[in-house]
Design an enzyme around this catalytic site. Structure first.
Site, short mmCIF file in Angstrom:
data_model
loop_
_atom_site.label_atom_id
_atom_site.label_comp_id
_atom_site.label_asym_id
_atom_site.label_seq_id
_atom_site.Cartn_x
_atom_site.Cartn_y
_atom_site.Cartn_z
N LYS A 180 0.83 -1.21 0.00
CA LYS A 180 0.00 0.00 0.00
C LYS A 180 0.87 1.26 0.00
O LYS A 180 2.09 1.18 0.22
CB LYS A 180 -0.93 -0.05 1.22
CG LYS A 180 -1.89 -1.25 1.19
CD LYS A 180 -2.88 -1.19 2.34
CE LYS A 180 -3.78 -2.43 2.33
NZ LYS A 180 -4.90 -2.30 3.30
N TYR B 244 -12.17 -3.43 -3.36
CA TYR B 244 -12.79 -3.30 -2.03
C TYR B 244 -14.31 -3.27 -2.14
O TYR B 244 -14.98 -2.56 -1.38
CB TYR B 244 -12.25 -2.06 -1.32
CG TYR B 244 -10.81 -2.20 -0.87
CD1 TYR B 244 -10.39 -3.29 -0.10
CD2 TYR B 244 -9.85 -1.24 -1.19
CE1 TYR B 244 -9.08 -3.43 0.31
CE2 TYR B 244 -8.53 -1.36 -0.77
CZ TYR B 244 -8.15 -2.46 -0.01
OH TYR B 244 -6.84 -2.60 0.41
N HIS C 108 -1.99 -5.44 1.49
CA HIS C 108 -3.15 -6.30 1.29
C HIS C 108 -2.63 -7.68 0.91
O HIS C 108 -1.62 -7.79 0.22
CB HIS C 108 -4.02 -5.77 0.13
CG HIS C 108 -4.95 -6.80 -0.40
ND1 HIS C 108 -6.20 -7.03 0.16
CD2 HIS C 108 -4.82 -7.70 -1.41
CE1 HIS C 108 -6.78 -8.03 -0.50
NE2 HIS C 108 -5.97 -8.45 -1.45
N GLU D 156 -8.24 -11.62 -7.93
CA GLU D 156 -7.35 -10.48 -7.70
C GLU D 156 -6.12 -10.53 -8.60
O GLU D 156 -5.66 -9.50 -9.09
CB GLU D 156 -6.92 -10.45 -6.22
CG GLU D 156 -8.10 -10.12 -5.30
CD GLU D 156 -7.76 -10.17 -3.83
OE1 GLU D 156 -6.60 -10.50 -3.48
OE2 GLU D 156 -8.66 -9.89 -3.02
N ASN E 90 -2.01 -0.07 6.88
CA ASN E 90 -1.55 -1.36 7.41
C ASN E 90 -0.66 -2.14 6.43
O ASN E 90 -0.66 -3.37 6.40
CB ASN E 90 -2.75 -2.20 7.88
CG ASN E 90 -3.75 -2.46 6.77
OD1 ASN E 90 -3.47 -2.19 5.60
ND2 ASN E 90 -4.90 -3.02 7.10
P1 ADP Z 1 -7.80 -7.05 5.22
O1 ADP Z 1 -7.05 -6.04 4.41
O2 ADP Z 1 -7.06 -7.39 6.49
O3 ADP Z 1 -8.23 -8.26 4.44
P2 ADP Z 1 -10.55 -5.96 5.06
O4 ADP Z 1 -10.78 -6.68 3.79
O5 ADP Z 1 -11.58 -6.05 6.14
O6 ADP Z 1 -9.15 -6.35 5.75
O7 ADP Z 1 -10.38 -4.40 4.76
C1 ADP Z 1 -9.68 -3.97 3.63
C2 ADP Z 1 -8.91 -2.72 3.98
O8 ADP Z 1 -9.82 -1.66 4.29
C3 ADP Z 1 -8.04 -2.86 5.24
O9 ADP Z 1 -6.80 -3.48 4.98
C4 ADP Z 1 -7.87 -1.42 5.64
O10 ADP Z 1 -6.90 -0.73 4.83
C5 ADP Z 1 -9.26 -0.85 5.32
N1 ADP Z 1 -10.14 -0.93 6.50
C6 ADP Z 1 -10.79 -2.04 6.95
N2 ADP Z 1 -11.50 -1.76 8.05
C7 ADP Z 1 -11.30 -0.44 8.31
C8 ADP Z 1 -11.77 0.47 9.32
N3 ADP Z 1 -12.61 0.07 10.28
N4 ADP Z 1 -11.35 1.75 9.25
C9 ADP Z 1 -10.52 2.18 8.27
N5 ADP Z 1 -10.06 1.38 7.29
C10 ADP Z 1 -10.43 0.09 7.31
#
Ligand code: ADP
Length: 141
Positions: A11, A51, A117, A128, A114
């Site tokens: 990211k 997303y 992905h 993907e 974070n």
């Molecule tokens: P992951 O990336 O761990 O698979 P998700 O698919 O739930 O998690 O979410 C995709 C991305 O959306 C996350 O990696 C993060 O960047 C963002 N995200 C998810 N939940 C939140 C939240 N509550 N607040 C802000 N950003 C979020």
């Protein structure tokens, strides 16, 4: 055990903080091999696809903004149990809840910022990988 390929996106935070090298080294040290790699800017259309499960969430516009702060680096990583193993190396979505020693625990900021992905299932990975790479951009080495 089965050989799988995961789509990992570095990211914008990873790219701007020069974390590509150290984080990719962790994946390679764990035995995963690069099958494709590409630096790219993401438009809103690809983010809406990627997303799709989050477009109705109040924080979705913030995700779009964050994911467009800088280019990302898409990587296809292949190895044993790649889907689960790479997500284990990453740690949970919320970096604050991620244990030290995990990538998000060591380098992430919060739930949104974070680092990477990674695909969460074999089926998601297939979709993907096609989203980010053309067939001739994936290499069987
Ligand atoms: P992951 O990336 O761990 O698979 P998700 O698919 O739930 O998690 O979410 C995709 C991305 O959306 C996350 O990696 C993060 O960047 C963002 N995200 C998810 N939940 C939140 C939240 N509550 N607040 C802000 N950003 C979020």
């Amino acid at each position: 055990m089965s050989t799988e390929t995961s789509l990992v996106l570095f990211k914008p935070d990873a790219v701007t903080k020069d974390l590509l090298g150290p984080v990719l080294a962790r994946f390679q040290a764990a035995g995963f091999q690069i099958r494709a790699i590409k630096m790219m800017r993401l438009d809103e259309a690809i983010l809406r696809d990627h997303y799709a499960h989050l477009t109705e969430m109040p924080f979705f516009p913030s995700i779009v903004e964050f994911m467009q702060l800088a280019p990302v680096v898409a990587v296809a990583l292949e190895g044993e149990n790649a889907i689960a193993a790479i997500r284990d190396l990453l740690g949970p979505t919320d970096s604050q809840a991620a244990a030290p020693g995990t990538i998000r625990g060591d380098y992430g900021v919060d739930k949104m910022v974070n680092v990477c992905h990674a695909s969460d299932s074999v089926d998601a990975a297939e979709v993907e990988l096609q989203r980010f790479f053309k067939p001739d951009e994936l290499f069987a080495i």
